[in-house]
Structures are given as C-alpha cells and as structure tokens.
Design a protein around this motif. Structure first.
Motif, short mmCIF file in Angstrom:
data_model
loop_
_atom_site.label_atom_id
_atom_site.label_comp_id
_atom_site.label_asym_id
_atom_site.label_seq_id
_atom_site.Cartn_x
_atom_site.Cartn_y
_atom_site.Cartn_z
N SER A 96 -2.40 12.62 15.62
CA SER A 96 -3.85 12.54 15.50
C SER A 96 -4.21 12.24 14.05
N ASP A 97 -5.47 11.88 13.82
CA ASP A 97 -5.92 11.70 12.45
C ASP A 97 -5.81 13.01 11.68
N GLN A 98 -6.01 14.13 12.34
CA GLN A 98 -5.88 15.43 11.68
C GLN A 98 -4.47 15.61 11.13
N ASP A 99 -3.45 15.24 11.91
CA ASP A 99 -2.06 15.31 11.42
C ASP A 99 -1.88 14.41 10.21
N LEU A 100 -2.38 13.20 10.29
CA LEU A 100 -2.25 12.25 9.19
C LEU A 100 -2.90 12.80 7.93
N VAL A 101 -4.11 13.34 8.06
CA VAL A 101 -4.81 13.91 6.91
C VAL A 101 -4.01 15.07 6.32
N GLU A 102 -3.40 15.88 7.16
CA GLU A 102 -2.59 16.99 6.65
C GLU A 102 -1.39 16.49 5.85
N PHE A 103 -0.72 15.45 6.32
CA PHE A 103 0.39 14.86 5.55
C PHE A 103 -0.10 14.37 4.19
N LEU A 104 -1.24 13.72 4.18
CA LEU A 104 -1.79 13.19 2.93
C LEU A 104 -2.22 14.33 2.00
N ARG A 105 -2.80 15.37 2.57
CA ARG A 105 -3.20 16.52 1.77
C ARG A 105 -1.98 17.16 1.10
N ARG A 106 -0.90 17.30 1.87
CA ARG A 106 0.34 17.87 1.31
C ARG A 106 0.91 17.01 0.20
N ASP A 156 -11.40 10.25 3.48
CA ASP A 156 -12.06 9.06 2.95
C ASP A 156 -11.13 7.85 2.87
N LEU A 157 -9.83 8.08 2.96
CA LEU A 157 -8.85 7.00 2.80
C LEU A 157 -8.41 6.36 4.11
N LEU A 158 -8.70 6.98 5.24
CA LEU A 158 -8.14 6.53 6.52
C LEU A 158 -8.44 5.08 6.87
N ASP A 159 -9.58 4.57 6.44
CA ASP A 159 -9.94 3.18 6.76
C ASP A 159 -9.95 2.29 5.52
N ASP A 160 -9.29 2.75 4.46
CA ASP A 160 -9.23 1.99 3.21
C ASP A 160 -7.93 1.20 3.16
N ALA A 161 -8.02 -0.12 3.33
CA ALA A 161 -6.84 -0.99 3.38
C ALA A 161 -6.06 -1.01 2.06
N HIS A 162 -6.65 -0.53 0.99
CA HIS A 162 -5.93 -0.44 -0.28
C HIS A 162 -4.97 0.76 -0.29
N TRP A 163 -5.20 1.72 0.60
CA TRP A 163 -4.39 2.93 0.66
C TRP A 163 -3.48 2.98 1.89
N ILE A 164 -4.00 2.59 3.05
CA ILE A 164 -3.27 2.77 4.32
C ILE A 164 -3.14 1.46 5.06
N VAL A 196 0.85 -1.19 0.00
CA VAL A 196 0.00 0.00 0.00
C VAL A 196 0.88 1.24 0.00
N PRO A 197 0.39 2.35 -0.54
CA PRO A 197 1.24 3.54 -0.63
C PRO A 197 1.49 4.26 0.68
N ILE A 198 0.62 4.07 1.69
CA ILE A 198 0.74 4.81 2.94
C ILE A 198 0.87 3.82 4.09
N VAL A 199 1.89 4.01 4.92
CA VAL A 199 2.08 3.17 6.10
C VAL A 199 2.12 4.06 7.33
N VAL A 200 1.26 3.73 8.31
CA VAL A 200 1.28 4.40 9.60
C VAL A 200 1.92 3.40 10.55
N HIS A 201 3.14 3.71 11.00
CA HIS A 201 3.92 2.79 11.81
C HIS A 201 3.43 2.78 13.26
N GLY A 202 3.96 1.85 14.04
CA GLY A 202 3.57 1.68 15.43
C GLY A 202 3.83 2.90 16.29
#
Length: 69
Positions: free
Chosen positions: A30-40, A48-56, A3-9
C-alpha cells in the motif's frame, strides 16, 4: 534521469518491491507501506513525494496499485 526511489512492478502474489538508492528496502502492499519505508530512510515528507517524478519512478504498473497481477 535517475531517481533515488524505484517502486518495481507488481509481484505475482501482490505488492511491489521498493528500492532506495539501489538498495531494496521491502515489499509495499500500500502507499502507507511505501511511506513507512521512506520515513525510515529519513524522508519525513514522504506523502508529498509519492507523485513527484524527480523522487519516485513507478515501474511495471500504474502508480499506487499493489494488488496481485
């Protein structure tokens, strides 16, 4: 499956390292931080991608959890 995005432990001090296409882009507290990284990175529909296993892939802990281990 890769997947293109990995959120590590969780880090000992809290937060999770985020990598997009193998490049570390920051430490999310926070999820807000994660969304900001993805937006950038050009993903304007990031919420919409936070719970999509094809993306994250959430590694080493439950999804959406950022507090210190």
């Amino acid at each position: 499956m890769s997947v293109p995005i990995v959120v590590h432990g969780l880090s000992p001090s809290g937060g999770r390292s985020v990598a997009i296409n193998g490049q570390t882009v920051g430490l999310a507290h926070s999820d807000q931080d994660l969304v900001e990284f993805l937006r950038r990175a050009g993903l304007n529909d990031a919420w919409d991608l936070l719970d999509d296993a094809h993306w994250i892939e959430w590694r080493g802990g439950r999804a959406h959890r950022y507090e210190a281990a």
